[in-house]
Design a protein around this motif. Structure first.
Motif, PDB file in Angstrom:
ATOM      1  N   SER A  27      54.929  -5.147  12.031  1.00 48.92           N
ATOM      2  CA  SER A  27      55.061  -4.427  13.300  1.00 48.92           C
ATOM      3  C   SER A  27      56.316  -3.575  13.327  1.00 48.92           C
ATOM      4  N   TYR A  28      57.420  -4.124  12.718  1.00 49.22           N
ATOM      5  CA  TYR A  28      58.640  -3.325  12.668  1.00 49.22           C
ATOM      6  C   TYR A  28      58.476  -2.116  11.762  1.00 49.22           C
ATOM      7  N   HIS A  29      57.853  -2.326  10.625  1.00 54.86           N
ATOM      8  CA  HIS A  29      57.703  -1.217   9.690  1.00 54.86           C
ATOM      9  C   HIS A  29      56.664  -0.200  10.173  1.00 54.86           C
ATOM     10  N   MET A  30      55.810  -0.613  11.104  1.00 57.77           N
ATOM     11  CA  MET A  30      54.875   0.352  11.708  1.00 57.77           C
ATOM     12  C   MET A  30      55.642   1.454  12.430  1.00 57.77           C
ATOM     13  N   ALA A  31      56.813   1.126  12.972  1.00 61.27           N
ATOM     14  CA  ALA A  31      57.622   2.139  13.665  1.00 61.27           C
ATOM     15  C   ALA A  31      58.039   3.246  12.707  1.00 61.27           C
ATOM     16  N   LEU A  32      58.436   2.837  11.477  1.00 56.39           N
ATOM     17  CA  LEU A  32      58.821   3.849  10.492  1.00 56.39           C
ATOM     18  C   LEU A  32      57.622   4.702  10.096  1.00 56.39           C
ATOM     19  N   PHE A  33      56.488   4.081   9.952  1.00 60.66           N
ATOM     20  CA  PHE A  33      55.262   4.839   9.618  1.00 60.66           C
ATOM     21  C   PHE A  33      54.959   5.863  10.714  1.00 60.66           C
ATOM     22  N   ASN A  34      55.106   5.451  11.967  1.00 63.11           N
ATOM     23  CA  ASN A  34      54.829   6.365  13.076  1.00 63.11           C
ATOM     24  C   ASN A  34      55.815   7.542  13.095  1.00 63.11           C
ATOM     25  N   ILE A  35      57.089   7.258  12.815  1.00 66.06           N
ATOM     26  CA  ILE A  35      58.095   8.337  12.814  1.00 66.06           C
ATOM     27  C   ILE A  35      57.794   9.345  11.715  1.00 66.06           C
ATOM     28  N   GLN A  36      57.473   8.844  10.526  1.00 72.02           N
ATOM     29  CA  GLN A  36      57.152   9.763   9.425  1.00 72.02           C
ATOM     30  C   GLN A  36      55.958  10.643   9.777  1.00 72.02           C
ATOM     31  N   THR A  37      54.940  10.037  10.363  1.00 72.90           N
ATOM     32  CA  THR A  37      53.747  10.804  10.747  1.00 72.90           C
ATOM     33  C   THR A  37      54.069  11.822  11.818  1.00 72.90           C
ATOM     34  N   ARG A  38      54.908  11.429  12.781  1.00 76.01           N
ATOM     35  CA  ARG A  38      55.262  12.335  13.875  1.00 76.01           C
ATOM     36  C   ARG A  38      56.062  13.545  13.366  1.00 76.01           C
ATOM     37  N   ILE A  39      56.998  13.313  12.440  1.00 76.00           N
ATOM     38  CA  ILE A  39      57.800  14.429  11.905  1.00 76.00           C
ATOM     39  C   ILE A  39      56.928  15.376  11.108  1.00 76.00           C
ATOM     40  N   LYS A  40      56.003  14.823  10.305  1.00 76.43           N
ATOM     41  CA  LYS A  40      55.109  15.683   9.522  1.00 76.43           C
ATOM     42  C   LYS A  40      54.264  16.560  10.441  1.00 76.43           C
ATOM     43  N   LEU A  41      53.785  15.998  11.551  1.00 71.74           N
ATOM     44  CA  LEU A  41      52.970  16.777  12.483  1.00 71.74           C
ATOM     45  C   LEU A  41      53.800  17.847  13.180  1.00 71.74           C
ATOM     46  N   LEU A  42      55.066  17.505  13.511  1.00 72.46           N
ATOM     47  CA  LEU A  42      55.902  18.457  14.235  1.00 72.46           C
ATOM     48  C   LEU A  42      56.392  19.600  13.347  1.00 72.46           C
ATOM     49  N   TYR A  43      56.839  19.278  12.134  1.00 67.49           N
ATOM     50  CA  TYR A  43      57.541  20.270  11.336  1.00 67.49           C
ATOM     51  C   TYR A  43      56.886  20.610  10.001  1.00 67.49           C
ATOM     52  N   GLY A  44      55.886  19.865   9.589  1.00 69.03           N
ATOM     53  CA  GLY A  44      55.230  20.175   8.322  1.00 69.03           C
ATOM     54  C   GLY A  44      55.607  19.198   7.226  1.00 69.03           C
ATOM     55  N   GLU A  45      54.946  19.354   6.077  1.00 72.71           N
ATOM     56  CA  GLU A  45      55.083  18.400   4.981  1.00 72.71           C
ATOM     57  C   GLU A  45      56.457  18.436   4.311  1.00 72.71           C
ATOM     58  N   ASN A  46      57.218  19.505   4.522  1.00 70.54           N
ATOM     59  CA  ASN A  46      58.519  19.602   3.857  1.00 70.54           C
ATOM     60  C   ASN A  46      59.601  18.740   4.516  1.00 70.54           C
ATOM     61  N   TYR A  47      59.280  18.127   5.661  1.00 70.07           N
ATOM     62  CA  TYR A  47      60.277  17.363   6.396  1.00 70.07           C
ATOM     63  C   TYR A  47      59.826  15.909   6.528  1.00 70.07           C
ATOM     64  N   GLY A  48      60.794  15.029   6.807  1.00 69.52           N
ATOM     65  CA  GLY A  48      60.527  13.599   6.933  1.00 69.52           C
ATOM     66  C   GLY A  48      61.717  12.815   6.425  1.00 69.52           C
TER      67      GLY A  48
END
Length: 594
Positions: A544-565
């Protein structure tokens, strides 16, 4: 399968064939002017021989006059009286008197050379004296470093003809030197009317010509019937006069030239050219009448061809222009535009049909697939954010309950204050994707207050953020899950004290954040899944804790593209370092560039 349109429409190939056929017809009609070429050849064969003989005779006569002028100047500078005025101890008045007498003796106004001379200047080197005779003077401040002196040094035994900006006058320079020691004693400068050469030219000319020219070795026109051309460079001098005697044909005139080396090798005259321009209309009046008829016919053909070409081009270009105009409307967002597909040219008709089909499909894609994708992303953002906030709220409530049971009072107020701020921030920004780094830092400071009361001095939080970066835009609540994971998974299992640091710097057009702890580290299997951005399968406390990191990575990719994260580096029992990269922005949607 055969397109039904091809049964009654011509292809573009046939239209081009028709156009080329018209060009061939025009070319054939132009060949009516070939007889004019035959007349022109006959004219050249008769006129060249006559004109060449005349130019040679003219060159011979001019050279004879120049030779006489040179001989007179040579005799003058070796005369005893002239040598006398070079003596350094001679008083100035006597020197002027001797100089004037010598000039009158050798160039008296009653002679032809004296008539054309405008002035004679003599610059004595030692002593430095300037003597002048006549109405025109060439005033040289430094005569022995002037261009006239440099030119005279090239042929010290001859007169050197120099062109000037004065259209009426030529300047002749000559070195005066001691015949025994060869020491330079002075510079003789003669200003002579250009008519001296022109009159000699006209003396030997026996036919009506349009222009007369004498051109020196550098291409400068020394004299001409047209006084405005004197002193200018003869057009294309180096390319035109390629032979000793030659003829140059142009549409309006014939040019006959003769190089003076044909009659003399004396410097500088051997490089001069005598040139005449003869008007063709004068020589071939009847021939020009015939040409006018041919030109009239050719003009009518050209006008007819221009008209046909204009009509034909308009017929071809109009549908293409219409297609281009509609393309521009599509670029501006108008997907309802259509072009007429009923065009008699097969290729353009097919292109119009393809354009209409393309616009229709593009409209369908934009109104269905693209909008659905946008809606899915918006829903995904909401879902990801909803997973992060309730998770943290639950953990914080547990912590408050634990503290209340343990201490029964005082620190609870501070914790409730911090929690209230955090809840208020979460609710106020629940519909936002980003806020400023300053707001994120304040949120983290309240979070740090709660962590302090829970772990006391065991866990230290450090924030290293430059003041100039606090106004930049970042994804909302992007750093807190990293810090929470570092505490829960890295520092809680560790024996002894631990530290979590957040350092943010700017790299060019990006913002780089480093979250580093000295905790227990991450197991290799979990680290691999985090790097691949794969959520853990089992619903455990760890997953559950590591799900937060997964969500952040997905959110950054959606906001700024694959070059960021973010990227994770971790070693067991030594700690974890996470590097997060996002674009540097000072306002929503505005990037700053260096």
């Amino acid at each position: 399968m055969i397109n039904p349109l091809s049964n009654h429409k011509l292809s573009l190939r046939w239209y081009l064939t028709l156009f080329i056929s018209l060009i061939v017809i025009f070319t054939t009609l132009v060949l009516l002017l070939i007889p004019a070429k035959l007349y022109k050849n006959q004219y050249f064969s008769q006129a060249q021989n006559y004109c060449k003989n005349m130019v040679v005779q003219t060159s011979t006569g001019i050279h004879a006059a120049l030779q006489q002028f040179d001989d007179t100047a040579d005799k003058m500078i070796v005369d005893k009286a002239f040598v006398e005025l070079l003596k350094p101890d001679l008083d100035h008045t006597t020197r002027i008197y001797l100089y004037q007498n010598i000039i009158r003796e050798y160039f008296p106004p009653s002679t032809i050379p004296g008539y054309y001379i405008r002035g004679i200047d003599f610059y004595c080197k030692d002593p430095a004296v300037h003597l002048q005779q006549g109405g025109v003077s060439v005033d040289l401040n430094e005569p022995f470093s002037s261009t006239l002196y440099t030119n005279a040094l090239q042929a010290p035994l001859s007169l050197n003809w120099n062109d000037t900006v004065n259209q009426d006058t030529l300047v002749i320079s000559r070195i005066v030197y001691d015949l025994e020691t060869y020491n330079i004693q002075g510079l003789l400068v003669i200003s002579i009317s250009r008519n001296f050469l022109l009159d000699k030219f006209n003396t030997y000319n026996t036919m009506e010509v349009e222009n007369l020219f004498i051109v020196d070795g550098s291409g400068t026109i020394l004299c001409s019937d047209d006084i405005s051309l004197s002193g200018t460079i003869y057009p294309d001098y180096e390319d035109m006069f390629t032979e000793t005697i030659g003829t140059i044909d142009s549409p309006e005139q014939i040019t006959i030239y003769c190089k003076s080396s044909q009659v003399t090798y004396q410097y500088p005259y051997q490089n001069w050219h005598v040139v005449i321009n003869i008007n063709k209309n004068i020589l071939l009046h009847d021939f020009n009448n015939i040409l006018r008829v041919f030109y009239l016919i050719a003009l009518l053909i050209v006008l007819a061809g221009i008209w046909i070409s204009a009509v034909f081009s308009r017929y071809i270009s109009r549908p293409i222009q219409k297609l281009v105009s509609n393309m521009a409307q599509v670029q501006e967002g108008n997907l309802q535009t259509r072009v007429d597909k009923e065009i008699s040219i097969l290729e353009i008709s097919l292109a119009n049909q393809g354009f209409n089909t393309m616009v229709q499909r593009l409209n369908t894609l934009i109104n269905t697939v693209y909008r659905i994708e946008i809606a899915q992303k918006e829903a995904q953002f909401k879902a990801l954010q909803a997973q992060i906030n309730p998770h943290f709220l639950f953990n914080t409530m547990q912590l408050i309950n634990w503290k209340a049971n343990e201490y029964e009072a005082y620190p609870v107020c501070d914790m409730v204050q911090s929690l209230s701020y955090m809840l208020e921030t979460t609710l106020n920004y629940r519909d936002e994707r980003t806020f400023t780094l300053r707001e994120e830092l304040l949120y983290l400071q309240n979070y740090a207050q709660i962590i302090h009361y829970k772990y006391m001095d065991k866990i230290q939080l450090h924030f290293n953020i430059p003041e100039e970066l606090l106004d930049c835009q970042i994804p909302i609540l992007v750093f807190q899950p990293f810090i929470e994971n570092a505490i829960v998974h890295g520092l809680e299992p560790k024996q002894g004290n631990g530290t979590v640091s957040l350092t943010i710097i700017r790299r060019s057009n990006d913002l780089s954040a480093t979250i580093e702890d000295d905790g227990a580290g991450i197991r290799p299997d979990i680290l691999r899944k985090l790097r691949e951005n794969v959520p853990l399968e089992h619903h455990t406390r760890e997953s559950s804790y590591h799900m937060a990191l997964f969500n952040i990575q997905t959110r950054i990719k959606l906001l700024y593209g694959e070059n960021y994260g973010y990227e994770i580096q971790s070693r067991l029992y030594q700690g974890t370092c996470i590097t997060l990269t996002i674009p540097y922005k000072t306002a929503k949607g505005e990037e700053e560039h260096d």
